[in-house]
Scaffold this motif. Structure first.
Motif: not given
Length: 176
Positions: A69-87
Protein backbone atom coordinates in the motif's frame (compact mmCIF):
# COMPACT_ATOMS: atom_id res chain seq x y z
CA UNK A 1 2.81 25.14 1.23
CA UNK A 2 2.77 25.05 5.03
CA UNK A 3 5.86 23.45 6.54
CA UNK A 4 5.29 20.82 9.20
CA UNK A 5 7.76 20.28 11.98
CA UNK A 6 7.63 17.27 14.25
CA UNK A 7 6.11 18.33 17.57
CA UNK A 8 8.11 17.61 20.68
CA UNK A 9 6.69 16.03 23.82
CA UNK A 10 6.32 19.45 25.40
CA UNK A 11 4.30 20.75 22.45
CA UNK A 12 1.53 18.14 22.58
CA UNK A 13 -1.46 17.56 24.86
CA UNK A 14 -0.90 15.78 28.17
CA UNK A 15 -2.67 12.66 26.89
CA UNK A 16 -0.26 12.54 23.95
CA UNK A 17 2.72 13.06 26.27
CA UNK A 18 1.79 9.81 28.04
CA UNK A 19 1.60 8.05 24.67
CA UNK A 20 5.00 9.50 23.70
CA UNK A 21 6.42 8.09 26.95
CA UNK A 22 4.93 4.66 26.20
CA UNK A 23 6.27 4.70 22.64
CA UNK A 24 9.69 5.75 23.92
CA UNK A 25 9.69 2.78 26.32
CA UNK A 26 8.41 0.29 23.73
CA UNK A 27 10.33 1.40 20.64
CA UNK A 28 13.22 3.43 22.00
CA UNK A 29 11.94 6.50 20.15
CA UNK A 30 8.76 8.23 19.00
CA UNK A 31 8.50 7.83 15.22
CA UNK A 32 8.12 11.21 13.55
CA UNK A 33 4.88 10.25 11.83
CA UNK A 34 3.27 9.22 15.14
CA UNK A 35 4.47 12.46 16.69
CA UNK A 36 2.87 14.35 13.81
CA UNK A 37 -0.49 12.70 14.53
CA UNK A 38 -0.17 14.26 18.00
CA UNK A 39 -1.04 17.65 16.50
CA UNK A 40 -4.53 16.30 17.16
CA UNK A 41 -5.27 16.02 20.88
CA UNK A 42 -7.25 12.81 20.25
CA UNK A 43 -5.83 11.54 16.97
CA UNK A 44 -2.84 9.59 18.25
CA UNK A 45 -4.77 7.53 20.80
CA UNK A 46 -7.56 6.93 18.30
CA UNK A 47 -5.17 5.87 15.55
CA UNK A 48 -3.08 3.58 17.77
CA UNK A 49 -6.23 1.85 19.05
CA UNK A 50 -7.32 1.28 15.44
CA UNK A 51 -3.87 0.16 14.34
CA UNK A 52 -3.43 -2.25 17.25
CA UNK A 53 -6.93 -3.75 17.14
CA UNK A 54 -7.25 -7.52 16.68
CA UNK A 55 -7.34 -8.77 13.11
CA UNK A 56 -7.55 -12.09 11.30
CA UNK A 57 -4.36 -11.22 9.39
CA UNK A 58 -1.00 -12.35 10.76
CA UNK A 59 1.67 -9.75 11.54
CA UNK A 60 3.56 -10.92 8.47
CA UNK A 61 0.48 -10.48 6.28
CA UNK A 62 -0.14 -7.03 7.78
CA UNK A 63 3.43 -6.00 6.97
CA UNK A 64 3.07 -7.21 3.38
CA UNK A 65 -0.11 -5.14 3.03
CA UNK A 66 1.51 -2.12 4.69
CA UNK A 67 4.45 -2.28 2.32
CA UNK A 68 2.53 -2.69 -0.94
CA UNK A 69 0.00 0.00 0.00
CA UNK A 70 2.85 2.38 0.86
CA UNK A 71 4.51 1.57 -2.46
CA UNK A 72 1.32 2.21 -4.45
CA UNK A 73 0.72 5.46 -2.54
CA UNK A 74 4.37 6.49 -3.03
CA UNK A 75 4.96 7.12 0.67
CA UNK A 76 8.71 7.10 1.27
CA UNK A 77 8.29 7.26 5.05
CA UNK A 78 6.08 4.17 5.28
CA UNK A 79 8.10 2.23 2.70
CA UNK A 80 11.17 2.88 4.84
CA UNK A 81 9.45 1.96 8.11
CA UNK A 82 7.89 -1.22 6.74
CA UNK A 83 11.13 -2.47 5.24
CA UNK A 84 12.49 -2.47 8.81
CA UNK A 85 9.28 -3.93 10.28
CA UNK A 86 9.04 -6.50 7.50
CA UNK A 87 12.53 -7.80 8.34
CA UNK A 88 11.52 -7.94 12.01
CA UNK A 89 8.54 -10.10 10.97
CA UNK A 90 10.60 -12.67 9.09
CA UNK A 91 10.84 -11.39 5.52
CA UNK A 92 14.15 -11.38 3.66
CA UNK A 93 15.23 -8.28 1.77
CA UNK A 94 14.51 -10.08 -1.54
CA UNK A 95 10.98 -10.95 -0.38
CA UNK A 96 10.36 -7.34 0.66
CA UNK A 97 11.61 -6.13 -2.71
CA UNK A 98 9.18 -8.50 -4.45
CA UNK A 99 6.30 -7.25 -2.28
CA UNK A 100 7.17 -3.66 -3.20
CA UNK A 101 6.92 -4.80 -6.84
CA UNK A 102 3.45 -6.22 -6.10
CA UNK A 103 4.24 -9.92 -6.01
CA UNK A 104 5.41 -12.82 -3.87
CA UNK A 105 6.69 -16.32 -4.62
CA UNK A 106 4.33 -17.57 -1.87
CA UNK A 107 1.05 -18.07 -3.76
CA UNK A 108 -1.18 -17.21 -0.80
CA UNK A 109 0.79 -14.08 0.05
CA UNK A 110 0.86 -13.17 -3.65
CA UNK A 111 -2.95 -13.21 -3.72
CA UNK A 112 -3.04 -10.92 -0.65
CA UNK A 113 -0.45 -8.49 -2.04
CA UNK A 114 -2.07 -8.40 -5.49
CA UNK A 115 -5.49 -7.67 -4.05
CA UNK A 116 -4.15 -5.04 -1.63
CA UNK A 117 -2.40 -3.27 -4.51
CA UNK A 118 -5.54 -3.43 -6.66
CA UNK A 119 -7.75 -2.11 -3.84
CA UNK A 120 -5.33 0.77 -3.27
CA UNK A 121 -4.83 1.67 -6.94
CA UNK A 122 -8.52 1.51 -7.75
CA UNK A 123 -9.97 3.03 -4.57
CA UNK A 124 -11.70 -0.16 -3.48
CA UNK A 125 -12.83 -1.22 -6.94
CA UNK A 126 -10.69 -4.35 -7.21
CA UNK A 127 -10.96 -6.74 -10.13
CA UNK A 128 -13.02 -9.91 -9.80
CA UNK A 129 -9.89 -11.84 -10.78
CA UNK A 130 -7.92 -10.57 -7.76
CA UNK A 131 -10.85 -11.12 -5.40
CA UNK A 132 -11.45 -14.65 -6.70
CA UNK A 133 -7.73 -15.48 -6.43
CA UNK A 134 -7.74 -14.22 -2.83
CA UNK A 135 -10.60 -16.55 -1.89
CA UNK A 136 -9.14 -19.43 -3.92
CA UNK A 137 -6.01 -19.21 -1.74
CA UNK A 138 -8.08 -19.91 1.38
CA UNK A 139 -8.79 -16.40 2.59
CA UNK A 140 -12.24 -15.76 4.07
CA UNK A 141 -14.74 -12.91 4.02
CA UNK A 142 -13.41 -11.95 7.47
CA UNK A 143 -9.92 -11.73 5.97
CA UNK A 144 -11.27 -9.51 3.18
CA UNK A 145 -12.83 -7.09 5.66
CA UNK A 146 -9.60 -7.05 7.70
CA UNK A 147 -7.57 -6.48 4.53
CA UNK A 148 -9.69 -3.44 3.65
CA UNK A 149 -9.26 -2.10 7.18
CA UNK A 150 -5.48 -2.62 6.92
CA UNK A 151 -5.40 -0.78 3.61
CA UNK A 152 -7.30 2.11 5.21
CA UNK A 153 -4.92 2.19 8.20
CA UNK A 154 -1.86 2.42 5.98
CA UNK A 155 -3.45 4.81 3.49
CA UNK A 156 -4.13 7.28 6.31
CA UNK A 157 -0.47 7.20 7.34
CA UNK A 158 0.67 7.45 3.71
CA UNK A 159 -1.50 10.49 3.15
CA UNK A 160 -0.29 12.10 6.36
CA UNK A 161 3.35 11.78 5.34
CA UNK A 162 2.76 12.65 1.71
CA UNK A 163 1.14 15.90 2.85
CA UNK A 164 3.42 16.83 5.77
CA UNK A 165 6.75 15.50 4.49
CA UNK A 166 8.12 15.22 8.03
CA UNK A 167 11.67 13.78 8.15
CA UNK A 168 12.00 10.01 7.74
CA UNK A 169 13.56 8.52 10.86
CA UNK A 170 14.17 5.02 9.45
CA UNK A 171 16.81 3.89 6.96
CA UNK A 172 15.57 5.28 3.65
CA UNK A 173 13.95 2.76 1.30
CA UNK A 174 15.83 2.67 -1.99
CA UNK A 175 13.92 3.67 -5.09
CA UNK A 176 12.70 0.82 -7.28
Amino acid sequence: MTTFTVPTREQVATTNQVIFDNLQKALGFVPNLYATIAYSDNGLARFLAYQNAKTSLSNKEKEAVNLIVSQVNRCAYCQSAHLVLGKMNGFSYAQLLDIRKGKSEDTKLNALVSLAADITKNRGNASAEHVDLFFAQGYSKENLVDLILQVSDKTAMNYLHNLTQVPIDFPIAPAL
